[in-house]
Design a protein around this motif. Sequence first.
Motif, short mmCIF file in Angstrom:
data_model
loop_
_atom_site.label_atom_id
_atom_site.label_comp_id
_atom_site.label_asym_id
_atom_site.label_seq_id
_atom_site.Cartn_x
_atom_site.Cartn_y
_atom_site.Cartn_z
N TRP A 116 43.70 41.86 46.72
CA TRP A 116 45.23 42.48 47.18
C TRP A 116 45.95 41.27 47.43
N ASN A 117 45.23 40.00 47.81
CA ASN A 117 46.00 38.74 48.25
C ASN A 117 46.59 38.00 46.71
N GLY A 118 45.72 38.32 45.62
CA GLY A 118 46.05 37.84 44.39
C GLY A 118 45.22 38.40 43.42
N ASP A 119 45.85 39.37 42.66
CA ASP A 119 45.06 39.82 41.62
C ASP A 119 44.82 38.99 40.42
N GLY A 120 43.63 39.12 39.75
CA GLY A 120 43.36 38.37 38.38
C GLY A 120 42.51 37.07 38.72
N LEU A 121 41.61 37.10 39.77
CA LEU A 121 40.88 36.16 40.05
C LEU A 121 39.56 36.20 39.27
N THR A 122 38.94 34.94 39.06
CA THR A 122 37.59 35.15 38.23
C THR A 122 36.59 35.51 39.39
N GLN A 123 35.40 35.83 39.01
CA GLN A 123 34.11 35.90 39.67
C GLN A 123 33.59 34.70 40.48
N ARG A 124 33.96 33.58 39.79
CA ARG A 124 33.60 32.38 40.40
C ARG A 124 34.70 32.12 41.55
N LEU A 177 36.17 34.17 43.15
CA LEU A 177 35.83 35.25 44.24
C LEU A 177 34.40 34.78 45.22
N LEU A 178 33.37 34.07 44.57
CA LEU A 178 32.42 33.79 45.13
C LEU A 178 32.77 32.58 46.09
N GLY A 179 33.67 32.00 45.87
CA GLY A 179 34.15 30.67 46.83
C GLY A 179 34.96 31.22 47.97
N GLU A 180 35.23 32.47 47.93
CA GLU A 180 36.03 32.95 49.08
C GLU A 180 34.99 33.90 49.91
N ILE A 181 34.14 34.60 49.44
CA ILE A 181 33.81 35.54 50.28
C ILE A 181 32.05 35.41 50.60
N ALA A 230 34.94 33.26 30.84
CA ALA A 230 35.13 33.97 32.28
C ALA A 230 35.97 34.97 32.10
N GLN A 231 36.02 36.03 33.08
CA GLN A 231 36.73 37.03 32.99
C GLN A 231 37.65 37.05 34.27
N GLN A 232 38.81 37.84 34.10
CA GLN A 232 39.62 38.05 35.38
C GLN A 232 39.38 39.29 35.71
N ILE A 233 39.66 39.64 37.03
CA ILE A 233 39.22 40.76 37.67
C ILE A 233 40.74 41.35 38.20
N TRP A 234 40.81 42.57 38.06
CA TRP A 234 42.31 43.02 38.18
C TRP A 234 41.98 44.20 38.95
N LEU A 235 43.04 44.60 39.78
CA LEU A 235 43.12 46.06 40.74
C LEU A 235 43.39 47.20 39.78
N THR A 236 42.95 48.25 39.80
CA THR A 236 43.74 49.26 39.23
C THR A 236 44.66 50.08 40.04
N GLN A 266 25.66 35.24 44.07
CA GLN A 266 26.29 35.46 42.73
C GLN A 266 25.79 36.91 42.21
N ALA A 267 24.52 37.18 42.21
CA ALA A 267 23.88 38.61 41.99
C ALA A 267 24.40 39.74 42.62
N THR A 268 24.65 39.51 43.77
CA THR A 268 25.29 40.66 44.79
C THR A 268 26.76 40.97 44.39
N LEU A 269 27.54 39.85 44.23
CA LEU A 269 28.89 40.00 43.63
C LEU A 269 28.87 40.55 42.45
N ALA A 270 28.24 40.23 41.24
CA ALA A 270 27.97 40.85 40.21
C ALA A 270 27.83 42.43 40.14
N ASN A 271 26.59 42.66 40.84
CA ASN A 271 26.39 44.08 41.06
C ASN A 271 27.56 44.94 41.68
N THR A 272 28.14 44.19 42.68
CA THR A 272 29.12 45.11 43.26
C THR A 272 30.42 45.10 42.41
N LEU A 273 30.73 44.35 41.63
CA LEU A 273 31.88 44.32 40.75
C LEU A 273 31.64 45.35 39.50
#
Length: 143
Positions: free
Chosen positions: A45-53, A55-59, A90-96, A63-70
Amino acid sequence: MLFDKEDSAGYLINHLARLFARELQDRIQPLGIATGQFPILLELWNGDGLTQRELLGEIDVEQATLANTLTRMERDGLIKRTKHPQDARAQQIWLTDKTKAIKADAYRAALETNQEALAMLSESEKVIFLGLIQKVIGTMRSE
């Protein structure tokens, strides 16, 4: 050496976090999201289009937990992933649209949870409490 859980910062913070999570879950479940997804959504919500990497740096989760949650979030229509234009790995992650539409309600749920939990503290106590938590988090992140 004796261990007293009531004098343990780790134990008390973990207990507090579980209580917050339970209260928040009750409020956001009707929105179709879970507490484990909430930190990811806050970042997106703060910035759409982040990569998994990114996101990992912020939360601060594994890595496996984040991958499963995504994967679950994508399955549930909360996010979509696209190939990164500059990095083929890499992939970018976007909100629907669905997830964008619940942002205000999710924020309201979090604010209400925080207000309720901290209601017995004065305004100056809240500032001190939150400042100390941020200081500890900063210390632990730098280790």
